[in-house]
Design a protein around this motif. Structure first.
Motif, PDB file in Angstrom:
ATOM      1  N   LEU A  67       2.362   5.132   1.503  1.00  0.00           N
ATOM      2  CA  LEU A  67       2.137   3.810   1.828  1.00  0.00           C
ATOM      3  C   LEU A  67       1.903   3.382   0.461  1.00  0.00           C
ATOM      4  O   LEU A  67       1.064   3.668  -0.289  1.00  0.00           O
ATOM      5  CB  LEU A  67       1.116   3.068   2.914  1.00  0.00           C
ATOM      6  CG  LEU A  67       1.482   1.485   2.055  1.00  0.00           C
ATOM      7  CD1 LEU A  67       2.604   1.535   2.996  1.00  0.00           C
ATOM      8  CD2 LEU A  67       0.499   0.386   2.728  1.00  0.00           C
ATOM      9  N   ALA A  68       3.229   2.807  -0.601  1.00  0.00           N
ATOM     10  CA  ALA A  68       3.089   3.006  -2.070  1.00  0.00           C
ATOM     11  C   ALA A  68       2.573   0.789  -2.177  1.00  0.00           C
ATOM     12  O   ALA A  68       2.656  -0.133  -1.836  1.00  0.00           O
ATOM     13  CB  ALA A  68       4.362   2.737  -2.059  1.00  0.00           C
ATOM     14  N   LEU A  69       1.220   1.514  -2.754  1.00  0.00           N
ATOM     15  CA  LEU A  69       0.384   0.042  -3.301  1.00  0.00           C
ATOM     16  C   LEU A  69       0.398  -0.537  -4.672  1.00  0.00           C
ATOM     17  O   LEU A  69      -0.154   0.600  -5.639  1.00  0.00           O
ATOM     18  CB  LEU A  69      -0.585  -0.526  -2.175  1.00  0.00           C
ATOM     19  CG  LEU A  69      -0.604   0.106  -0.664  1.00  0.00           C
ATOM     20  CD1 LEU A  69      -1.576  -0.483  -0.234  1.00  0.00           C
ATOM     21  CD2 LEU A  69       0.475  -1.411  -0.066  1.00  0.00           C
ATOM     22  N   GLU A  70       0.287  -1.613  -5.296  1.00  0.00           N
ATOM     23  CA  GLU A  70       0.289  -1.340  -6.851  1.00  0.00           C
ATOM     24  C   GLU A  70      -1.174  -1.371  -6.953  1.00  0.00           C
ATOM     25  O   GLU A  70      -2.356  -1.375  -6.991  1.00  0.00           O
ATOM     26  CB  GLU A  70       0.333  -3.354  -6.877  1.00  0.00           C
ATOM     27  CG  GLU A  70      -0.142  -3.135  -8.161  1.00  0.00           C
ATOM     28  CD  GLU A  70       0.312  -4.863  -8.643  1.00  0.00           C
ATOM     29  OE1 GLU A  70       1.119  -5.111 -10.045  1.00  0.00           O
ATOM     30  OE2 GLU A  70       0.389  -5.787  -7.778  1.00  0.00           O
ATOM     31  N   THR A  75      -6.575   7.947  -0.378  1.00  0.00           N
ATOM     32  CA  THR A  75      -6.567   9.614  -0.607  1.00  0.00           C
ATOM     33  C   THR A  75      -7.236   9.648   1.075  1.00  0.00           C
ATOM     34  O   THR A  75      -7.037  11.133   1.050  1.00  0.00           O
ATOM     35  CB  THR A  75      -8.500   9.319  -1.121  1.00  0.00           C
ATOM     36  OG1 THR A  75      -9.064   8.314  -0.541  1.00  0.00           O
ATOM     37  CG2 THR A  75      -7.997   8.760  -3.119  1.00  0.00           C
ATOM     38  N   LEU A  76      -6.831   8.833   1.836  1.00  0.00           N
ATOM     39  CA  LEU A  76      -7.034   9.082   2.973  1.00  0.00           C
ATOM     40  C   LEU A  76      -6.758   8.317   4.516  1.00  0.00           C
ATOM     41  O   LEU A  76      -6.704   7.389   4.436  1.00  0.00           O
ATOM     42  CB  LEU A  76      -9.064   9.790   3.227  1.00  0.00           C
ATOM     43  CG  LEU A  76      -9.589   9.742   4.382  1.00  0.00           C
ATOM     44  CD1 LEU A  76     -10.537  10.492   4.741  1.00  0.00           C
ATOM     45  CD2 LEU A  76      -9.820   8.653   5.817  1.00  0.00           C
ATOM     46  N   ALA A  77      -6.143   8.779   5.446  1.00  0.00           N
ATOM     47  CA  ALA A  77      -5.341   8.162   6.580  1.00  0.00           C
ATOM     48  C   ALA A  77      -5.241   8.247   7.592  1.00  0.00           C
ATOM     49  O   ALA A  77      -4.341   9.954   7.905  1.00  0.00           O
ATOM     50  CB  ALA A  77      -3.789   7.488   6.387  1.00  0.00           C
ATOM     51  N   THR A  78      -6.636   8.990   7.957  1.00  0.00           N
ATOM     52  CA  THR A  78      -6.692   9.386   9.553  1.00  0.00           C
ATOM     53  C   THR A  78      -6.838   8.854  10.425  1.00  0.00           C
ATOM     54  O   THR A  78      -7.965   7.595  11.015  1.00  0.00           O
ATOM     55  CB  THR A  78      -7.569  10.811   8.939  1.00  0.00           C
ATOM     56  OG1 THR A  78      -7.204  11.424  10.109  1.00  0.00           O
ATOM     57  CG2 THR A  78      -9.184  10.304   8.610  1.00  0.00           C
ATOM     58  N   ALA A 222      -6.190  -4.295   1.452  1.00  0.00           N
ATOM     59  CA  ALA A 222      -6.642  -4.228   2.776  1.00  0.00           C
ATOM     60  C   ALA A 222      -5.406  -5.177   4.128  1.00  0.00           C
ATOM     61  O   ALA A 222      -4.828  -4.731   4.655  1.00  0.00           O
ATOM     62  CB  ALA A 222      -7.186  -4.442   3.195  1.00  0.00           C
ATOM     63  N   LYS A 223      -5.335  -5.949   3.280  1.00  0.00           N
ATOM     64  CA  LYS A 223      -3.776  -6.583   3.948  1.00  0.00           C
ATOM     65  C   LYS A 223      -2.553  -6.579   4.106  1.00  0.00           C
ATOM     66  O   LYS A 223      -2.657  -6.406   5.101  1.00  0.00           O
ATOM     67  CB  LYS A 223      -3.915  -8.367   3.673  1.00  0.00           C
ATOM     68  CG  LYS A 223      -5.000  -9.303   3.414  1.00  0.00           C
ATOM     69  CD  LYS A 223      -4.477 -10.349   2.890  1.00  0.00           C
ATOM     70  CE  LYS A 223      -5.611 -11.740   3.162  1.00  0.00           C
ATOM     71  NZ  LYS A 223      -5.384 -12.811   2.552  1.00  0.00           N
ATOM     72  N   GLU A 224      -2.702  -5.720   3.369  1.00  0.00           N
ATOM     73  CA  GLU A 224      -1.037  -4.914   2.940  1.00  0.00           C
ATOM     74  C   GLU A 224      -0.838  -3.500   3.950  1.00  0.00           C
ATOM     75  O   GLU A 224      -0.413  -3.412   4.611  1.00  0.00           O
ATOM     76  CB  GLU A 224      -0.639  -4.457   1.388  1.00  0.00           C
ATOM     77  CG  GLU A 224      -0.413  -5.708   0.617  1.00  0.00           C
ATOM     78  CD  GLU A 224      -0.092  -5.382  -0.926  1.00  0.00           C
ATOM     79  OE1 GLU A 224       0.411  -6.212  -1.263  1.00  0.00           O
ATOM     80  OE2 GLU A 224      -1.066  -4.430  -1.155  1.00  0.00           O
ATOM     81  N   ILE A 225      -2.537  -3.218   3.868  1.00  0.00           N
ATOM     82  CA  ILE A 225      -2.456  -1.729   5.122  1.00  0.00           C
ATOM     83  C   ILE A 225      -2.543  -2.424   6.569  1.00  0.00           C
ATOM     84  O   ILE A 225      -1.816  -1.704   6.991  1.00  0.00           O
ATOM     85  CB  ILE A 225      -3.877  -1.363   4.619  1.00  0.00           C
ATOM     86  CG1 ILE A 225      -3.483  -0.508   2.955  1.00  0.00           C
ATOM     87  CG2 ILE A 225      -4.089  -0.235   5.728  1.00  0.00           C
ATOM     88  CD1 ILE A 225      -5.208   0.142   2.641  1.00  0.00           C
ATOM     89  N   VAL A 226      -2.538  -3.316   6.690  1.00  0.00           N
ATOM     90  CA  VAL A 226      -2.901  -4.093   8.227  1.00  0.00           C
ATOM     91  C   VAL A 226      -1.753  -4.367   8.414  1.00  0.00           C
ATOM     92  O   VAL A 226      -1.126  -4.312   9.744  1.00  0.00           O
ATOM     93  CB  VAL A 226      -3.526  -5.254   8.160  1.00  0.00           C
ATOM     94  CG1 VAL A 226      -3.572  -5.867   9.052  1.00  0.00           C
ATOM     95  CG2 VAL A 226      -4.826  -5.237   7.765  1.00  0.00           C
ATOM     96  N   GLN A 227      -0.650  -5.003   7.360  1.00  0.00           N
ATOM     97  CA  GLN A 227       0.550  -5.389   7.598  1.00  0.00           C
ATOM     98  C   GLN A 227       1.719  -3.913   7.888  1.00  0.00           C
ATOM     99  O   GLN A 227       2.120  -4.001   8.705  1.00  0.00           O
ATOM    100  CB  GLN A 227       1.086  -5.752   6.769  1.00  0.00           C
ATOM    101  CG  GLN A 227       2.855  -6.226   6.760  1.00  0.00           C
ATOM    102  CD  GLN A 227       3.514  -7.227   7.724  1.00  0.00           C
ATOM    103  OE1 GLN A 227       2.637  -8.284   8.172  1.00  0.00           O
ATOM    104  NE2 GLN A 227       4.279  -6.540   8.143  1.00  0.00           N
ATOM    105  N   ALA A 228       1.053  -2.751   7.094  1.00  0.00           N
ATOM    106  CA  ALA A 228       1.798  -1.825   7.290  1.00  0.00           C
ATOM    107  C   ALA A 228       1.437  -1.007   8.765  1.00  0.00           C
ATOM    108  O   ALA A 228       2.633  -0.081   9.049  1.00  0.00           O
ATOM    109  CB  ALA A 228       1.912  -0.410   6.223  1.00  0.00           C
TER     110      ALA A 228
END
Length: 621
Positions: A67-70, A75-78, A222-228
């Protein structure tokens, strides 16, 4: 021929198989038959691998890795589906159990070349309530509160946390700049390193990250990660923090009013420059001479005398082991001064009386008379080192939490004999330099919450009356500043501003303009004072309570919170209940009705009470 190795990732295997299908389907004529036979061989091999491997499809969680975020590197997504999380670096291993399946994301945000804001976001796989919760850090940050993440995850929140970007500078909860622990066992236990450190000295961007930017950027990312992850935004966003986390919550309401719908803050250390600047004075209060230090047992002696004089005359009951409303107690430690043949620790020397008088008095500018910080409340005296009060501070080789003064003065602040150091720090002379560098990035002193209020934001604050780290009156002062700002005379009739300011400063809410200001403040912000609670928890009073449901009800249903029941558990461990008490919406206090069990909150009512600290115990009964 080997087409795939079993060591490849599951996602690579699936993507490779799909790619092969696409390639073979492009064939024609005789090559089609060859391709089908070849694909059959490959598919059989993949099936065999699948029998011994985890499912090969990339998950919504693992997909977040790219995921590309500004200004952000994930470093981790599991996925964690075992119900158990082992705290990284714990030795022996510390397991958090009973967790729902969730996606764990770790990332580093670098808005400047000198920033390294580390965050974690935990996302429930199937138990999400639709709400997002940001958590505040404590002290100087530099760590992850995995227990807090786990607790809120279980409650159905998508939850995020940041160490405030101070870990790069080696900061710990209690120290972010010091002259070294000097072999002091208590300092070592609190995380002070052996050698001098400068904390954030020379790193203005990291100071800004610590002050407010880290939590704001954590929230956005975090909100962008929630959305994704969920393919939808959170329906509501909440924030919760105490101490530094409380300060962060006020920063969010003041500077970034669109980040959160509801904010819950405890013991908000909002005027950071004033609090940090007084740490050397608090330390010197017990180090001026050897005779100024308190002996073991003397804080308990003082506390018993305070309770004997004031308990039961402040709305509570005489058997309380805490004060219900300490500002109704006017206690002078001189009543315990040694006379005749009495000797410490059964009484106080003249020097020890001075120590305690300073403790209750707070700090004023000796030249201008301006109050810099209020004093601590009667009833907060304790031998418990975990309260971080006098008994701890007097045993440390330098002031606790004086790190930010190193950010201003550098290494010389830890060297007695230098122009400005912790042994000669002067409020009148030296506070301006601290404010010039740190006030803008650190102070959450604005009372203008108009933008937060107008978009429907709601704020709940709470504060322990027995706090020995953040003065209880300090939090009341901030609430009163909101009332002053919201008063009609302050907003539109400047001629009455001085009187309104005086009335609010003394908690006189009877005047029309002040009463109107109070009602407006209560429409979006409420304060609860907690009897007998230390800094963010603990203490002899009812120190277990829950505010988030009330905050959610206020935000989502428009129901303003009233009194909240607080519990004192036996040995502070559930489930055995020792007592319950109501926490009232300030400026109301709990008062015993005169009948029913004094251990039952139902026997108390929230009423208008006395407010001035200098009232005697008989006043306004």
């Amino acid at each position: 021929m080997t087409f795939f190795r079993a060591s490849h990732s599951d996602a690579t295997l699936c993507c490779g198989a799909a790619h092969m299908r696409r390639r073979l389907r492009r064939g024609s004529g005789d090559s089609d038959m060859l391709g089908l036979r070849l694909f059959g061989l490959i598919l059989g091999g993949l099936t065999a691998i699948a029998a011994i491997a985890t499912p090969c499809a990339a998950t919504p969680c693992s997909n977040l890795q790219t995921l590309a975020l500004e200004h952000t590197t994930i470093t981790l997504a599991t996925d964690i589906t075992s119900g158990v999380f082992t705290v990284p670096g714990s030795n022996p291993a510390q397991d958090i159990t009973g967790l729902p399946a969730f996606c764990r994301v770790a990332a580093t945000i670098a808005p400047t070349v000198d920033s390294a804001i580390k965050i974690e976001v935990w996302l429930p796989a199937s138990t999400w309530s639709g709400r997002f919760l940001g958590l505040g850090s404590g002290g100087f940050g530099g760590y992850y509160d995995y227990g807090g993440l786990a607790f809120r995850l279980k409650a159905g929140y998508a939850v995020a946390y940041t160490g405030l970007g101070t870990g790069t500078s080696g900061c710990t909860v209690h120290y972010c700049g010091s002259d070294g622990n000097k072999g002091n066992a208590l300092a070592i236990a609190l995380g002070d390193r052996a050698t001098p450190s400068l904390g954030l000295y020379g790193h203005p961007e990291r100071i800004t990250d610590f002050g407010h930017r880290a939590v704001h950027l954590m929230t956005l990312r975090a909100k962008e990660i929630v959305q994704a992850y969920y393919q939808q935004s959170a329906t509501r966003a909440y924030f919760f923090g105490c101490s530094t986390g409380g300060h962060s919550g006020l920063m969010e309401a003041q500077r970034y009013p669109e980040d959160y719908d509801g904010i819950l803050v405890g013991a908000p250390a909002y005027n950071r420059t004033h609090l940090y600047a007084t740490t050397p004075l608090g330390w010197r209060n017990t180090h001026a001479t050897p005779g100024r230090q308190m002996q073991a047992g003397q804080m308990s002696l003082i506390n018993k005398a305070v309770l004997a004089q004031c308990a039961g005359r402040d709305g509570g009951v005489a058997t309380d082991q805490f004060l219900n409303n300490p500002r109704r107690c006017r206690f002078d430690p001189k009543v315990l001064q040694c006379t005749g043949g009495d000797v410490p620790p059964a009484c106080l020397t003249e020097e020890q009386v001075t120590t305690m008088q300073n403790y209750y008095a707070g700090t004023v500018d000796p030249v201008t008379g301006e109050r810099i910080v209020p004093g601590f409340a009667p009833g907060s005296e304790t031998e418990d080192l975990s309260a971080k009060g006098i008994m701890l501070k007097q045993q440390l080789p330098e002031p606790l939490f004086d790190g930010p003064l190193y950010w201003v003065y550098g290494p010389t602040f830890g060297q007695p004999g230098s122009a400005v150091n912790y042994t000669n720090f002067d409020i009148h002379r030296d506070l301006p330099a601290v404010e010039a560098m740190l006030a803008e990035p650190l102070n959450a002193t604005s009372s203008d919450l108009t933008a937060f209020r107008e978009r429907g934001g709601r704020l709940i604050m709470y504060q322990g009356w027995a706090d020995e780290l953040v003065m209880p009156q300090n939090t009341i002062d901030y609430f009163n500043s909101l009332v002053k700002f919201d008063s009609p005379s302050f907003a539109t009739r400047r001629g009455d501003e001085a009187q309104v300011g005086a009335d609010v400063a003394e908690d006189r809410f009877g005047g029309d303009h002040v009463r109107a200001g109070l009602q407006r403040t209560l429409s979006y912000a409420r304060l609860y004072m907690v009897p007998g609670m230390y800094h963010c928890g603990g203490g002899p009073g009812p120190n277990a309570f829950v505010f988030l449901p009330a905050l959610q009800d206020w935000v989502e249903n428009g129901t303003p919170p009233g009194s909240v029941v607080a519990t004192k558990y036996v040995n502070d461990t559930a489930p055995d209940v020792q007592m319950t008490r109501p926490l009232c919406v300030f400026p109301k206090i709990a008062r015993y009705n005169g009948r029913g069990s004094t251990d039952d909150a139902a026997s108390f009512s929230c009423v208008e009470g006395g407010h001035r600290h200098d009232h005697g115990p008989h006043d306004e009964q």
